[in-house]
Design an enzyme around this catalytic site. Sequence first.
Site, mmCIF file in Angstrom:
data_model
loop_
_atom_site.group_PDB
_atom_site.id
_atom_site.type_symbol
_atom_site.label_atom_id
_atom_site.label_comp_id
_atom_site.label_asym_id
_atom_site.label_seq_id
_atom_site.Cartn_x
_atom_site.Cartn_y
_atom_site.Cartn_z
ATOM 1 N N GLU A 138 0.830 -1.204 0.000
ATOM 2 C CA GLU A 138 0.000 0.000 0.000
ATOM 3 C C GLU A 138 0.870 1.263 0.000
ATOM 4 O O GLU A 138 1.236 1.757 -1.047
ATOM 5 C CB GLU A 138 -1.017 -0.068 1.149
HETATM 6 C C1 HEC Z 1 -3.243 0.861 -1.838
HETATM 7 C C2 HEC Z 1 -4.623 1.072 -1.446
HETATM 8 C C3 HEC Z 1 -4.922 1.564 -0.046
HETATM 9 C C4 HEC Z 1 -4.399 2.655 0.604
HETATM 10 C C5 HEC Z 1 -3.313 3.596 0.110
HETATM 11 C C6 HEC Z 1 -5.134 2.766 1.847
HETATM 12 N N1 HEC Z 1 -6.077 1.781 1.937
HETATM 13 FE FE1 HEC Z 1 -7.447 1.557 3.387
HETATM 14 N N2 HEC Z 1 -7.921 -0.241 2.677
HETATM 15 C C7 HEC Z 1 -7.455 -0.786 1.501
HETATM 16 C C8 HEC Z 1 -7.853 -2.179 1.428
HETATM 17 C C9 HEC Z 1 -7.544 -3.144 0.287
HETATM 18 C C10 HEC Z 1 -8.566 -2.448 2.617
HETATM 19 C C11 HEC Z 1 -9.135 -3.816 3.049
HETATM 20 C C12 HEC Z 1 -7.976 -4.629 3.574
HETATM 21 C C13 HEC Z 1 -8.379 -5.848 4.401
HETATM 22 O O1 HEC Z 1 -9.523 -5.947 4.809
HETATM 23 O O2 HEC Z 1 -7.530 -6.698 4.647
HETATM 24 C C14 HEC Z 1 -8.629 -1.200 3.351
HETATM 25 C C15 HEC Z 1 -9.340 -1.014 4.536
HETATM 26 C C16 HEC Z 1 -9.526 0.226 5.126
HETATM 27 C C17 HEC Z 1 -10.494 0.521 6.159
HETATM 28 C C18 HEC Z 1 -11.489 -0.452 6.779
HETATM 29 C C19 HEC Z 1 -12.898 -0.205 6.319
HETATM 30 C C20 HEC Z 1 -13.809 -1.340 6.708
HETATM 31 O O3 HEC Z 1 -14.981 -1.347 6.341
HETATM 32 O O4 HEC Z 1 -13.360 -2.276 7.390
HETATM 33 C C21 HEC Z 1 -10.345 1.847 6.481
HETATM 34 C C22 HEC Z 1 -11.128 2.635 7.505
HETATM 35 C C23 HEC Z 1 -9.262 2.353 5.675
HETATM 36 N N3 HEC Z 1 -8.797 1.346 4.852
HETATM 37 C C24 HEC Z 1 -8.720 3.619 5.777
HETATM 38 C C25 HEC Z 1 -7.511 3.975 5.190
HETATM 39 C C26 HEC Z 1 -6.689 5.114 5.592
HETATM 40 C C27 HEC Z 1 -7.030 6.088 6.696
HETATM 41 C C28 HEC Z 1 -5.607 5.149 4.766
HETATM 42 C C29 HEC Z 1 -4.439 6.109 4.788
HETATM 43 C C30 HEC Z 1 -3.667 6.152 6.001
HETATM 44 C C31 HEC Z 1 -5.758 4.017 3.839
HETATM 45 N N4 HEC Z 1 -6.891 3.309 4.168
HETATM 46 C C32 HEC Z 1 -4.885 3.744 2.794
HETATM 47 C C33 HEC Z 1 -6.720 -0.123 0.553
HETATM 48 C C34 HEC Z 1 -5.955 1.014 0.812
#
Ligand code: HEC
Length: 351
Positions: A138
């Site tokens: 990520e």
């Molecule tokens: C490269 C893509 C990527 C980036 C950059 C990213 N995310 Fe995510 N995010 C994801 C993915 C894919 C998941 C699900 C992962 C899992 O469940 O294992 C996720 C899950 C989440 C969730 C959980 C939502 C739920 O319904 O459970 C939140 C809140 C979230 N991210 C916030 C953030 C925040 C705040 C940042 C920056 C600090 C961020 N993400 C950066 C891809 C990304």
Amino acid sequence: MQTGPLSLSTLALTAIVAASGAHADALRDEALEMFKALPSTVPAVANNPITPAKIELGKALFFDPRMSASGVFSCNSCHNVGTGGDDNLETSIGHGWQRGPRNSPTVFNSVFNEAQFWDGRAADLAEQAKGPVQAGVEMANTPDNVVATLNSMPQYVDWFNAAFEGESDPVSFDNFAKAIEAFEATLITPAPFDAWLNGDDAALSDDQKAGLQQFVDLGCVACHAGTNLGGEGYYPFGLIEKPGADILPVGDKGRFAVTETVDDEYVFRAAPLRNVAITAPYFHSGKVWDLKVAVQIMAESQLGEEMSDESADQIVAFLGSLTGTLPPVVYPVMPAETATTPRPSGEVIVE
Ligand code: HEC
Ligand code: HEC
């Protein structure tokens, strides 16, 4: 007298209106026992008092690609607030163009989830926010480098001092995560379904009401209830009938990785369904693009029901009533980098 038939039909009409009114109220009463309308104000978050200064700081951090090692990826890259709070990809693409293993869930209303991620491995949004920054696929950064980046920009230091006033070490990775949590708590999207729960009968069409009735009667509500119609509780994906590996890839055992309990193989958090109509593709694998197909897969895998086209269409219509309106988010002007700001690094760290 000429009034006979007239009063009769008026009577009949009154009776029909009364009956459908009573019916609508019955459905609402039933729904109110299972679902909760979104609050009209930003909710309180445990151990993190939410203030305007913290929200503004968190917003800048959420949109700032310099929080990633490459300087390319921000939270908004994969949780685009203009496209439903997700990235509309099968699985996300991050650092060095690597493809991650799971679909990106929406950040909208995520503050109401019992725990974060498809497998619920983070207890809250502050814990969650530390994950992606460090994930090799990520943002591939380190807490130390994030803090060094923040400290290199006087404007960020001022903002942290204001948001975490009186603390001995305001510019920290913990506070980075808390500020982001505060911003995310504002991403709440009231929808027609909320208006209807709050008493506005016209907010749902007849088809949507029929879909809601089915959603309740068929048992979707057993797992998709509460404020987010999901986001709480863990269930096997394939409770009755396991979907094929094309939808449920064998390599991702879900909550098993968190609890290491055999019973948790292929167990996932019931997905929250708000805004689901605008967050295709579906499931943790992102393998299904059509919401109607996703609904029919759910009926079969979780309830053992072969769902008719008509029922599926009505449920899809109901799910459309969960598409809400995000409060306006003004794109932030972020602090300018300085000579000491760490340079972007394209190096791919494979975990
Ligand atoms: C490269 C893509 C990527 C980036 C950059 C990213 N995310 Fe995510 N995010 C994801 C993915 C894919 C998941 C699900 C992962 C899992 O469940 O294992 C996720 C899950 C989440 C969730 C959980 C939502 C739920 O319904 O459970 C939140 C809140 C979230 N991210 C916030 C953030 C925040 C705040 C940042 C920056 C600090 C961020 N993400 C950066 C891809 C990304
Ligand atoms: C026994 C619990 C259970 C029941 C019953 C259930 N679901 Fe689910 N639902 C889940 C779980 C768990 C997931 C996450 C699956 C995964 O890992 O991708 C999910 C995912 C979904 C998704 C995909 C959401 C997304 O963002 O990708 C939709 C749509 C959905 N369910 C609708 C329904 C409907 C409609 C019904 C009734 C016909 C239903 N569900 C019945 C547990 C359940």
